[in-house]
Design a protein around this motif. Structure first.
Motif, PDB file in Angstrom:
ATOM      1  N   VAL A  51      46.176  46.930  17.884  1.00 45.78           N
ATOM      2  CA  VAL A  51      44.917  46.196  17.821  1.00 45.78           C
ATOM      3  C   VAL A  51      43.791  47.076  18.355  1.00 45.78           C
ATOM      4  O   VAL A  51      43.933  47.738  19.389  1.00 45.78           O
ATOM      5  CB  VAL A  51      45.008  44.889  18.637  1.00 45.78           C
ATOM      6  CG1 VAL A  51      43.645  44.227  18.788  1.00 45.78           C
ATOM      7  CG2 VAL A  51      45.994  43.938  17.971  1.00 45.78           C
ATOM      8  N   ASP A  52      42.670  47.096  17.661  1.00 45.41           N
ATOM      9  CA  ASP A  52      41.514  47.876  18.078  1.00 45.41           C
ATOM     10  C   ASP A  52      40.952  47.277  19.371  1.00 45.41           C
ATOM     11  O   ASP A  52      40.600  46.101  19.412  1.00 45.41           O
ATOM     12  CB  ASP A  52      40.445  47.820  16.976  1.00 45.41           C
ATOM     13  CG  ASP A  52      39.202  48.625  17.320  1.00 45.41           C
ATOM     14  OD1 ASP A  52      39.129  49.208  18.423  1.00 45.41           O
ATOM     15  OD2 ASP A  52      38.272  48.650  16.481  1.00 45.41           O
ATOM     16  N   PRO A  53      40.865  48.076  20.440  1.00 48.17           N
ATOM     17  CA  PRO A  53      40.333  47.541  21.703  1.00 48.17           C
ATOM     18  C   PRO A  53      38.951  46.912  21.542  1.00 48.17           C
ATOM     19  O   PRO A  53      38.622  45.934  22.223  1.00 48.17           O
ATOM     20  CB  PRO A  53      40.284  48.769  22.613  1.00 48.17           C
ATOM     21  CG  PRO A  53      41.318  49.685  22.061  1.00 48.17           C
ATOM     22  CD  PRO A  53      41.285  49.479  20.567  1.00 48.17           C
ATOM     23  N   GLU A  54      38.141  47.461  20.639  1.00 50.39           N
ATOM     24  CA  GLU A  54      36.779  46.949  20.469  1.00 50.39           C
ATOM     25  C   GLU A  54      36.734  45.623  19.711  1.00 50.39           C
ATOM     26  O   GLU A  54      35.665  45.034  19.568  1.00 50.39           O
ATOM     27  CB  GLU A  54      35.913  47.988  19.779  1.00 50.39           C
ATOM     28  CG  GLU A  54      35.686  49.229  20.653  1.00 50.39           C
ATOM     29  CD  GLU A  54      34.696  50.193  20.043  1.00 50.39           C
ATOM     30  OE1 GLU A  54      34.547  50.195  18.796  1.00 50.39           O
ATOM     31  OE2 GLU A  54      34.068  50.943  20.808  1.00 50.39           O
ATOM     32  N   SER A  55      37.908  45.164  19.248  1.00 54.62           N
ATOM     33  CA  SER A  55      37.961  43.845  18.607  1.00 54.62           C
ATOM     34  C   SER A  55      38.291  42.758  19.617  1.00 54.62           C
ATOM     35  O   SER A  55      38.404  41.587  19.251  1.00 54.62           O
ATOM     36  CB  SER A  55      39.008  43.840  17.489  1.00 54.62           C
ATOM     37  OG  SER A  55      40.325  43.808  18.041  1.00 54.62           O
ATOM     38  N   ILE A  56      38.447  43.154  20.890  1.00 55.35           N
ATOM     39  CA  ILE A  56      38.873  42.214  21.921  1.00 55.35           C
ATOM     40  C   ILE A  56      37.694  41.816  22.808  1.00 55.35           C
ATOM     41  O   ILE A  56      36.972  42.673  23.331  1.00 55.35           O
ATOM     42  CB  ILE A  56      39.990  42.831  22.783  1.00 55.35           C
ATOM     43  CG1 ILE A  56      41.251  43.036  21.932  1.00 55.35           C
ATOM     44  CG2 ILE A  56      40.292  41.959  24.000  1.00 55.35           C
ATOM     45  CD1 ILE A  56      42.351  43.784  22.637  1.00 55.35           C
ATOM     46  N   LEU A  57      37.517  40.518  22.961  1.00 48.17           N
ATOM     47  CA  LEU A  57      36.511  39.957  23.862  1.00 48.17           C
ATOM     48  C   LEU A  57      37.242  39.094  24.884  1.00 48.17           C
ATOM     49  O   LEU A  57      37.894  38.109  24.522  1.00 48.17           O
ATOM     50  CB  LEU A  57      35.491  39.117  23.081  1.00 48.17           C
ATOM     51  CG  LEU A  57      34.483  38.298  23.898  1.00 48.17           C
ATOM     52  CD1 LEU A  57      33.613  39.215  24.753  1.00 48.17           C
ATOM     53  CD2 LEU A  57      33.613  37.445  22.975  1.00 48.17           C
ATOM     54  N   ALA A  58      37.162  39.466  26.152  1.00 48.19           N
ATOM     55  CA  ALA A  58      37.820  38.721  27.227  1.00 48.19           C
ATOM     56  C   ALA A  58      36.751  38.121  28.133  1.00 48.19           C
ATOM     57  O   ALA A  58      35.942  38.845  28.715  1.00 48.19           O
ATOM     58  CB  ALA A  58      38.751  39.627  28.021  1.00 48.19           C
ATOM     59  N   ILE A  59      36.767  36.807  28.237  1.00 44.67           N
ATOM     60  CA  ILE A  59      35.723  36.079  28.959  1.00 44.67           C
ATOM     61  C   ILE A  59      36.311  35.374  30.170  1.00 44.67           C
ATOM     62  O   ILE A  59      37.351  34.716  30.094  1.00 44.67           O
ATOM     63  CB  ILE A  59      35.067  35.013  28.050  1.00 44.67           C
ATOM     64  CG1 ILE A  59      34.409  35.681  26.834  1.00 44.67           C
ATOM     65  CG2 ILE A  59      34.049  34.199  28.816  1.00 44.67           C
ATOM     66  CD1 ILE A  59      33.153  36.442  27.151  1.00 44.67           C
ATOM     67  N   THR A  60      35.628  35.501  31.305  1.00 42.31           N
ATOM     68  CA  THR A  60      36.018  34.779  32.504  1.00 42.31           C
ATOM     69  C   THR A  60      34.769  34.203  33.162  1.00 42.31           C
ATOM     70  O   THR A  60      33.683  34.239  32.582  1.00 42.31           O
ATOM     71  CB  THR A  60      36.814  35.687  33.462  1.00 42.31           C
ATOM     72  OG1 THR A  60      37.334  34.905  34.532  1.00 42.31           O
ATOM     73  CG2 THR A  60      35.953  36.807  33.999  1.00 42.31           C
ATOM     74  N   PHE A  61      34.893  33.677  34.387  1.00 41.89           N
ATOM     75  CA  PHE A  61      33.787  32.935  34.986  1.00 41.89           C
ATOM     76  C   PHE A  61      32.980  33.708  36.018  1.00 41.89           C
ATOM     77  O   PHE A  61      31.792  33.455  36.190  1.00 41.89           O
ATOM     78  CB  PHE A  61      34.309  31.641  35.628  1.00 41.89           C
ATOM     79  CG  PHE A  61      34.395  30.502  34.661  1.00 41.89           C
ATOM     80  CD1 PHE A  61      33.377  29.580  34.538  1.00 41.89           C
ATOM     81  CD2 PHE A  61      35.502  30.369  33.841  1.00 41.89           C
ATOM     82  CE1 PHE A  61      33.449  28.544  33.625  1.00 41.89           C
ATOM     83  CE2 PHE A  61      35.591  29.331  32.927  1.00 41.89           C
ATOM     84  CZ  PHE A  61      34.566  28.414  32.820  1.00 41.89           C
ATOM     85  N   THR A  62      33.607  34.616  36.735  1.00 39.11           N
ATOM     86  CA  THR A  62      32.895  35.302  37.805  1.00 39.11           C
ATOM     87  C   THR A  62      32.927  36.815  37.605  1.00 39.11           C
ATOM     88  O   THR A  62      33.849  37.352  36.970  1.00 39.11           O
ATOM     89  CB  THR A  62      33.511  34.980  39.184  1.00 39.11           C
ATOM     90  OG1 THR A  62      34.836  35.545  39.253  1.00 39.11           O
ATOM     91  CG2 THR A  62      33.576  33.469  39.410  1.00 39.11           C
ATOM     92  N   ASN A  63      31.931  37.494  38.170  1.00 36.24           N
ATOM     93  CA  ASN A  63      31.903  38.949  38.094  1.00 36.24           C
ATOM     94  C   ASN A  63      33.107  39.561  38.799  1.00 36.24           C
ATOM     95  O   ASN A  63      33.631  40.592  38.377  1.00 36.24           O
ATOM     96  CB  ASN A  63      30.604  39.479  38.716  1.00 36.24           C
ATOM     97  CG  ASN A  63      29.386  39.131  37.885  1.00 36.24           C
ATOM     98  OD1 ASN A  63      29.436  39.108  36.656  1.00 36.24           O
ATOM     99  ND2 ASN A  63      28.275  38.841  38.543  1.00 36.24           N
ATOM    100  N   LYS A  64      33.545  38.909  39.881  1.00 36.83           N
ATOM    101  CA  LYS A  64      34.708  39.412  40.619  1.00 36.83           C
ATOM    102  C   LYS A  64      35.964  39.364  39.748  1.00 36.83           C
ATOM    103  O   LYS A  64      36.743  40.328  39.705  1.00 36.83           O
ATOM    104  CB  LYS A  64      34.916  38.586  41.889  1.00 36.83           C
ATOM    105  CG  LYS A  64      36.086  39.053  42.736  1.00 36.83           C
ATOM    106  CD  LYS A  64      36.227  38.204  43.996  1.00 36.83           C
ATOM    107  CE  LYS A  64      37.423  38.670  44.827  1.00 36.83           C
ATOM    108  NZ  LYS A  64      37.584  37.867  46.063  1.00 36.83           N
ATOM    109  N   ALA A  65      36.158  38.248  39.046  1.00 35.58           N
ATOM    110  CA  ALA A  65      37.326  38.121  38.168  1.00 35.58           C
ATOM    111  C   ALA A  65      37.250  39.127  37.023  1.00 35.58           C
ATOM    112  O   ALA A  65      38.265  39.714  36.635  1.00 35.58           O
ATOM    113  CB  ALA A  65      37.408  36.699  37.619  1.00 35.58           C
ATOM    114  N   ALA A  66      36.049  39.330  36.480  1.00 36.54           N
ATOM    115  CA  ALA A  66      35.882  40.297  35.391  1.00 36.54           C
ATOM    116  C   ALA A  66      36.182  41.712  35.873  1.00 36.54           C
ATOM    117  O   ALA A  66      36.828  42.502  35.173  1.00 36.54           O
ATOM    118  CB  ALA A  66      34.466  40.214  34.831  1.00 36.54           C
ATOM    119  N   ALA A  67      35.729  42.048  37.086  1.00 39.79           N
ATOM    120  CA  ALA A  67      35.976  43.382  37.638  1.00 39.79           C
ATOM    121  C   ALA A  67      37.473  43.608  37.850  1.00 39.79           C
ATOM    122  O   ALA A  67      37.993  44.697  37.586  1.00 39.79           O
ATOM    123  CB  ALA A  67      35.217  43.556  38.950  1.00 39.79           C
TER     124      ALA A  67
END
Length: 326
Positions: A51-67
């Motif tokens: 799978v192309d990494p640029e086809s992936i969108l991962a969404i979460t709620f906080t900047n800490k969780a995203a980091a």
């Protein structure tokens, strides 16, 4: 052969990571490894299925969780890879999207984002002009943000309030309209506007929606139990027939109902996305049996939940104490 993506997983986690379901809901109780499942599933799809990494969108709620998610992915993915998944919060993605399509969204080109202090300061000005108590700015701000979380713009709410005899609603409608006018005059949006305007953009400009549906064909949503109407509408707008959606949720931990979060979106997932698979993670790596057992006895009284039984992997610990505070 040593496989860093799968070897560190228990049987349930591995089932979730390797599932071939187009839409998948993972019920992850506290301490069961939900972030591990998301990051390992992303790495597995890239490494094992090309799978192309640029086809992936991962969404979460906080900047800490995203980091934390980004950090784990960097350790799992091939070192030196240039293409990476897009990982961030709902609001950061909405901001990114609106800055690229400000004209389509009918927004100022270089709009700024007001934080809570900016918002309250502006509302105090508006309340002073209307001879309303400026110390009520927080109350009006909370009401306005809840309306935006429910995708209710100032014009729609004015119509809604107009058929009501409730003077409070009428007051909210007038302040909301004045607040939005003032924001736009200053070239500003607030956090509620980000999701509201992003959803409006995807709904009203089909070519923009199609562009990002075709780019992000693999969508991951963390803490799905905490999404509100605006966030749910954003997800629906991003999911096309070719989209793969993975959601991770714990309906027992819905903590954002004050922000219009609705756990029904989790409980109705298989109705909204027919054919979706569900997997429940039950091995808790965080708490002792003495913590898990009374918590389970309490939460099982809630009828609106996915029934699950957490199993402690840690040894016996200290029994909990009941402490009464003033």
């Amino acid at each position: 052969m040593d496989d860093p993506i799968l070897n560190a997983l228990n049987a349930q986690q591995k089932e979730a990571v390797t599932s071939d379901k187009k839409h998948l809901l993972v019920f992850a109780g506290p301490g069961t490894g939900k972030t591990r499942v998301i990051t390992h599933r992303i790495a597995y799809m890239i490494g094992q299925h090309g799978v192309d990494p640029e086809s992936i969108l991962a969404i979460t709620f906080t900047n800490k969780a995203a980091a934390e998610m980004k950090y784990r992915l960097e350790r799992l993915l091939t070192q030196g890879a240039l293409a990476k998944p897009w990982v961030g919060t709902f609001h950061s993605f909405a901001n990114w999207l609106l800055h690229r399509h400000w004209s389509d969204a009918k927004l100022p080109k270089d709009f700024v984002i007001y934080d809570m202090d900016d918002q309250k300061s502006l509302l105090r000005e508006i309340l002073n002009e209307r001879e309303l108590p400026p110390n009520r700015a927080g109350v009006f701000l909370e009401a306005i943000q809840r309306l935006k979380d429910d995708l209710m713009d100032s014009h729609s709410y004015a119509i809604h309030a107009g058929v009501s005899t409730n003077p409070y609603r009428d007051s909210i409608a007038k302040v909301y309209a004045a607040y939005q006018t003032a924001l736009r005059q200053r070239g500003a949006l607030d956090f509620g506007d980000l999701m509201l305007e992003a959803v409006n953009l995807l709904r009203d400009v089909p070519e923009v929606a199609t562009k990002y549906q075709e780019r992000f064909t693999n969508l991951f949503v963390d803490e799905y139990q905490d999404i509100n109407k605006a966030q749910y509408s954003f997800i629906r707008a991003m999911v096309a027939p070719a989209t793969y959606l993975t959601a991770v949720a714990d309906d027992d931990q819905c903590i954002y109902e004050w922000r219009q979060a609705n756990p029904r979106y989790t409980l109705d997932f298989t109705k909204e996305f027919p054919g979706a698979g569900t997997i429940t993670l039950t091995q808790n790596y965080r708490s002792t049996p003495e913590i898990i057992a009374p918590a389970a006895r309490l939460i099982e009284k809630n009828e609106n939940r996915q029934k699950k039984e957490l199993l402690a992997t840690r040894p016996q610990g200290t029994p909990p104490r009941i402490v009464a505070c003033d």
